[in-house]
Design an enzyme around this catalytic site. Sequence first.
Site, PDB file in Angstrom:
ATOM      1  N   SER A 145       0.859  -1.185   0.000  1.00 57.78           N
ATOM      2  CA  SER A 145       0.000   0.000   0.000  1.00 57.78           C
ATOM      3  C   SER A 145       0.894   1.234   0.000  1.00 57.78           C
ATOM      4  O   SER A 145       2.075   1.159   0.381  1.00 57.78           O
ATOM      5  CB  SER A 145      -0.882  -0.003   1.260  1.00 57.78           C
ATOM      6  OG  SER A 145      -1.455   1.260   1.503  1.00 57.78           O
ATOM      7  N   TYR A 158      -2.740  -1.084  10.407  1.00 57.97           N
ATOM      8  CA  TYR A 158      -2.630  -1.288   8.967  1.00 57.97           C
ATOM      9  C   TYR A 158      -1.287  -0.764   8.443  1.00 57.97           C
ATOM     10  O   TYR A 158      -0.579  -1.461   7.697  1.00 57.97           O
ATOM     11  CB  TYR A 158      -3.788  -0.587   8.258  1.00 57.97           C
ATOM     12  CG  TYR A 158      -3.801  -0.773   6.759  1.00 57.97           C
ATOM     13  CD1 TYR A 158      -4.346  -1.915   6.191  1.00 57.97           C
ATOM     14  CD2 TYR A 158      -3.266   0.195   5.916  1.00 57.97           C
ATOM     15  CE1 TYR A 158      -4.357  -2.095   4.810  1.00 57.97           C
ATOM     16  CE2 TYR A 158      -3.272   0.026   4.537  1.00 57.97           C
ATOM     17  CZ  TYR A 158      -3.821  -1.118   3.993  1.00 57.97           C
ATOM     18  OH  TYR A 158      -3.828  -1.296   2.630  1.00 57.97           O
TER      19      TYR A 158
END
Length: 261
Positions: A145, A158
């Site tokens: 990401s 995350y």
Amino acid sequence: MYTDLKDKVVVITGGSTGLGRAMAVRFGQEEAKVVINYYNNEEEALDAKKEVEEAGGQAIIVQGDVTKEEDVVNLVQTAIKEFGTLDVMINNAGVENPVPSHELSLDNWNKVIDTNLTGAFLGSREAIKYFVENDIKGNVINMSSVHEMIPWPLFVHYAASKGGMKLMTETLALEYAPKGIRVNNIGPGAMNTPINAEKFADPEQRADVESMIPMGYIGKPEEVAAVAAFLASSQASYVTGITLFADGGMTKYPSFQAGRG
């Protein structure tokens, strides 16, 4: 299209929806043999399988929880049993949820780390083990990401999972490069996927996110799938240990780098 991907065996965790499904379909278009891992929605997985087959590929579905070692071992072994080998392992399964860090429970932390990071490690380990034992110059692709490098308030678990994935991927790439095994990350930015559907349905929130993307629009899953196909192909034969960002320039946008979002 990459002709060398025809008949390659590709395992995709979380392959029944979102980015995983888009990648499965793209490899179907490449006439690959696709193993679609799914967590609990068999109907969704069967729909993805049908879409891959209609695109020109072969496909099977395999239920499994990537946080469970035995499930990941079974996934890889099933792929090998059904299709005779393994060429590409895509560790895509992931979860996220916003929580103020001071309120984040250990259970929630563990769920995200176990799914996003440990699951990717298990998939990488099992694939690489097979590649090494069979002298295969295989390919591992991990779904990272933009938040492997950009802090994200309310998503400390995350961001930590993706930051860890960055160094995991780089380490594996360095360790196994002498054997011709390539390991890379894809770093998507904001994407039109089911996990973001509710957020992007709000015009104000959508416009706010788009304002942080230099290219001015939220990405399509097919654009990430195209990156995966490239990394899996022989056209990327000299590429290993990198994160290839598919983010419309988001990682270069100053206000987002400052932690906005």
